[in-house]
Design a protein around this motif. Structure first.
Motif, PDB file in Angstrom:
ATOM      1  N   GLY A 133      35.281  26.152  11.129  1.00  0.00           N
ATOM      2  CA  GLY A 133      36.009  24.932  10.834  1.00  0.00           C
ATOM      3  C   GLY A 133      37.441  25.226  10.441  1.00  0.00           C
ATOM      4  N   GLN A 178      26.897  24.645  15.885  1.00  0.00           N
ATOM      5  CA  GLN A 178      26.894  24.615  17.354  1.00  0.00           C
ATOM      6  C   GLN A 178      25.525  24.997  17.941  1.00  0.00           C
ATOM      7  N   SER A 180      31.133  16.083   9.399  1.00  0.00           N
ATOM      8  CA  SER A 180      31.596  17.049  10.402  1.00  0.00           C
ATOM      9  C   SER A 180      31.066  18.435  10.080  1.00  0.00           C
ATOM     10  N   GLY A 181      31.330  19.339  11.015  1.00  0.00           N
ATOM     11  CA  GLY A 181      30.904  20.721  10.822  1.00  0.00           C
ATOM     12  C   GLY A 181      31.649  21.386   9.677  1.00  0.00           C
ATOM     13  N   THR A 182      32.943  21.201   9.657  1.00  0.00           N
ATOM     14  CA  THR A 182      33.729  21.888   8.624  1.00  0.00           C
ATOM     15  C   THR A 182      33.316  21.427   7.227  1.00  0.00           C
ATOM     16  N   PHE A 212      33.660  30.996  14.134  1.00  0.00           N
ATOM     17  CA  PHE A 212      34.369  29.733  13.915  1.00  0.00           C
ATOM     18  C   PHE A 212      33.511  28.894  12.982  1.00  0.00           C
ATOM     19  N   LYS A 218      27.733  18.607  14.887  1.00  0.00           N
ATOM     20  CA  LYS A 218      27.843  18.487  16.350  1.00  0.00           C
ATOM     21  C   LYS A 218      26.701  17.691  16.991  1.00  0.00           C
ATOM     22  N   VAL A 245      30.205  23.156   6.191  1.00  0.00           N
ATOM     23  CA  VAL A 245      30.479  24.534   5.771  1.00  0.00           C
ATOM     24  C   VAL A 245      31.091  24.544   4.361  1.00  0.00           C
ATOM     25  N   GLU A 291      26.977  32.822  12.125  1.00  0.00           N
ATOM     26  CA  GLU A 291      26.387  31.994  13.186  1.00  0.00           C
ATOM     27  C   GLU A 291      25.288  32.847  13.832  1.00  0.00           C
ATOM     28  N   ASP A 327      25.288  29.229   9.878  1.00  0.00           N
ATOM     29  CA  ASP A 327      26.057  28.100  10.402  1.00  0.00           C
ATOM     30  C   ASP A 327      25.486  27.766  11.770  1.00  0.00           C
TER      31      ASP A 327
HETATM   32  C1  LIG Z   1      29.674  27.141  14.332  1.00  0.00           C
HETATM   33  C2  LIG Z   1      30.658  26.074  13.979  1.00  0.00           C
HETATM   34  N1  LIG Z   1      30.840  25.750  12.685  1.00  0.00           N
HETATM   35  C3  LIG Z   1      31.686  24.787  12.298  1.00  0.00           C
HETATM   36  C4  LIG Z   1      32.447  24.099  13.239  1.00  0.00           C
HETATM   37  C5  LIG Z   1      33.399  23.034  12.786  1.00  0.00           C
HETATM   38  O1  LIG Z   1      32.923  21.789  13.163  1.00  0.00           O
HETATM   39  P1  LIG Z   1      33.884  20.504  13.161  1.00  0.00           P
HETATM   40  O2  LIG Z   1      34.837  20.693  14.311  1.00  0.00           O
HETATM   41  O3  LIG Z   1      32.950  19.353  13.335  1.00  0.00           O
HETATM   42  O4  LIG Z   1      34.580  20.489  11.856  1.00  0.00           O
HETATM   43  C6  LIG Z   1      32.284  24.397  14.591  1.00  0.00           C
HETATM   44  C7  LIG Z   1      33.091  23.702  15.620  1.00  0.00           C
HETATM   45  O5  LIG Z   1      33.263  24.139  16.721  1.00  0.00           O
HETATM   46  C8  LIG Z   1      31.381  25.414  14.974  1.00  0.00           C
HETATM   47  O6  LIG Z   1      31.193  25.749  16.263  1.00  0.00           O
END
Ligand SMILES: Cc1ncc(COP(=O)(O)O)c(C=O)c1O
Length: 442
Positions: free
Chosen positions: A150, A257, A120-122, A148, A283, A125, A221, A254
């Protein structure tokens, strides 16, 4: 019922039944905006369980990069599933190595990289901030207001696009200092160059409060997503890069997205030519299969000792197969499509802006486009309620949308979207806008 693609009132009887079943058993924390209950999808089109067809201009929150159920992605996943479902990242297999090879080819660092795969994204990170701390030995970070990253405790320490993400969870990981993201539309600082002002602010912070020698990384970002689809001013990312180099700080982009073709380039940072030390991806990387990646300069990631970071599901064969097929499709056609259709879409929205005073600004890159809604005043007061109503009216007219920031509507259709679908979406949007301006909500 004016939409010829609708077969029932909204939500239909099957959708209502699902919502009733879900209510007592599912977490109420999901930030759900409207009662769309999915049955199936193809490309940009999705159908609900009552047979109503919608255009998906949010792609499952910027995930379905190749569209719903792209036959090549589905075939790759099926093929992988026929062989084995899991072995763990402690072993090797073709799809895992094949994916990290591809990531090494597309990474924007301009030097050899290595990748760590997760789900996942989080998690990507978390991996990035752990790597930065590990290799620098420094405890602090700089993040940006409105970001954002995570919701796990490390990424949450950076996340600051809505207070509800933080409320009730403090303290998250210590050591993160937030600075404003430059926003020329709503400037916080005096002067025309908001990018320079933010860089000066960070310099001041380094002198007065945060010793630069203790900062492991600055994470940003390169096009702020959940915070409002903000494009940083020219030269800002290059200024950040210079500041990082001056103080031995790592620069993390990051791109969870904004990456994988969404902005018309493989990674958004390529628009500026600025190279990060570490980049996070997730994503759109798997077209819907859960996957994330920490991509870092090899000279950094190779410092991780055996066992320093790991996971059970990283490199899942189905997710890797989906990601390989996705990257191949994005490179061969969808990245170019995102650039071309994105430009067309932006022009259509700017034309719409001529007829609606509530549209304050249209901004973005490729198919990551934000439409800022304002009250009819010179102060550009955010039209928060109007934005909420518009998202709801979008659903009732057959267009799936999401908002971001305070009052920004965001458009992130599949990268495969056609100009004909954009035309249809703009038609639906106009109807939804008129209804939302009349005060119609649900
Ligand atoms: C830039 C960014 N980083 C991290 C995340 C977190 O991703 P995840 O929801 O897959 O943990 C998101 C989610 O919207 C995001 O937009």
């Amino acid at each position: 019922m004016s939409n010829p693609h609708f077969k029932s009132e909204l939500p239909g009887p099957k959708a209502r039944a699902m919502l009733a079943r879900d209510l007592p058993v599912a977490s109420p924390s999901y930030p759900r905006d409207y009662p769309f209950v999915m049955s199936h999808g193809r490309g940009t089109e999705v159908w609900d369980v009552d047979g109503n067809r919608f255009l998906d201009f949010m792609s499952g929150i910027a995930v379905c990069s190749t569209g719903h159920a792209h036959p090549r992605v589905v075939a790759a996943v099926k093929d992988a599933a026929d062989k084995f479902l899991h072995i763990s990242s402690d072993y090797w297999h073709e799809n895992m190595t094949g994916l990290t090879e591809r990531l090494a080819e597309v990474a924007p660092m301009g030097e050899p990289v290595m990748s760590f795969l997760c789900q996942s994204g989080t998690e990507s990170v978390e991996g990035a901030i752990k790597l930065a701390r590990y290799v620098t030995g420094r405890p602090r970070y700089i993040g940006f207001l409105g970001s954002f990253h995570g919701r796990t405790m490390g990424s949450l320490a950076f996340t600051s696009s809505k207070y509800t993400q933080q409320k009730g969870f403090a303290p998250a990981m210590p050591g993160v200092t937030h600075v404003p993201y430059p926003n020329p539309y709503r400037p916080l600082f005096a002067g025309a160059d908001q990018g320079k002002a933010v860089l000066d602010y960070i310099r001041m912070l380094f002198e007065r409060n945060v010793p630069a020698s203790e900062v492991a990384a600055i994470m940003i970002e390169p096009l702020q997503g959940e915070g409002g689809y903000l494009v940083p001013p020219d030269g800002f990312l290059a200024g950040l890069r210079a500041l990082c180099d001056e103080h031995g700080i790592l620069l993390i982009f990051d791109e969870v997205q904004s990456g994988v073709g969404r902005t018309g380039r493989m990674f958004c940072c390529e628009h500026s030519g600025v190279k990060p030390d570490i980049l996070t991806s997730a994503k759109g990387l798997g077209s819907g299969l859960p996957i994330g990646a920490v991509i870092a300069k090899r000279r950094l990631m190779e410092q991780w000792k055996r066992g320093a970071h790991g996971n059970t599901f990283g490199g899942n064969p189905l997710s890797c197969a989906a990601a390989i097929a996705t990257l191949d499709l994005v490179r061969s056609e969808y990245m170019a499509n995102a650039a071309r259709v994105g430009e067309y879409f932006m022009a259509q929205l700017r034309q719409l802006q001529q007829s609606y005073r509530c549209i304050g600004e249209v901004r973005g890159r490729g198919l990551m486009i934000g439409m800022e809604l304002i009250e009819n005043d010179a102060e550009r007061t955010p039209a928060r309620a109007l934005c909420d109503r518009l998202v709801t009216r979008g659903y009732y007219n057959g267009l799936l949308l999401l908002s971001c920031g305070v009052s920004t509507l965001r458009f992130m259709p599949p990268l495969s979207v056609s100009t004909a679908e954009v035309d249809e979406a703009v038609r639906l949007l106009r109807v939804a806008l008129d209804e939302a301006l009349q005060g119609k909500a649900g």
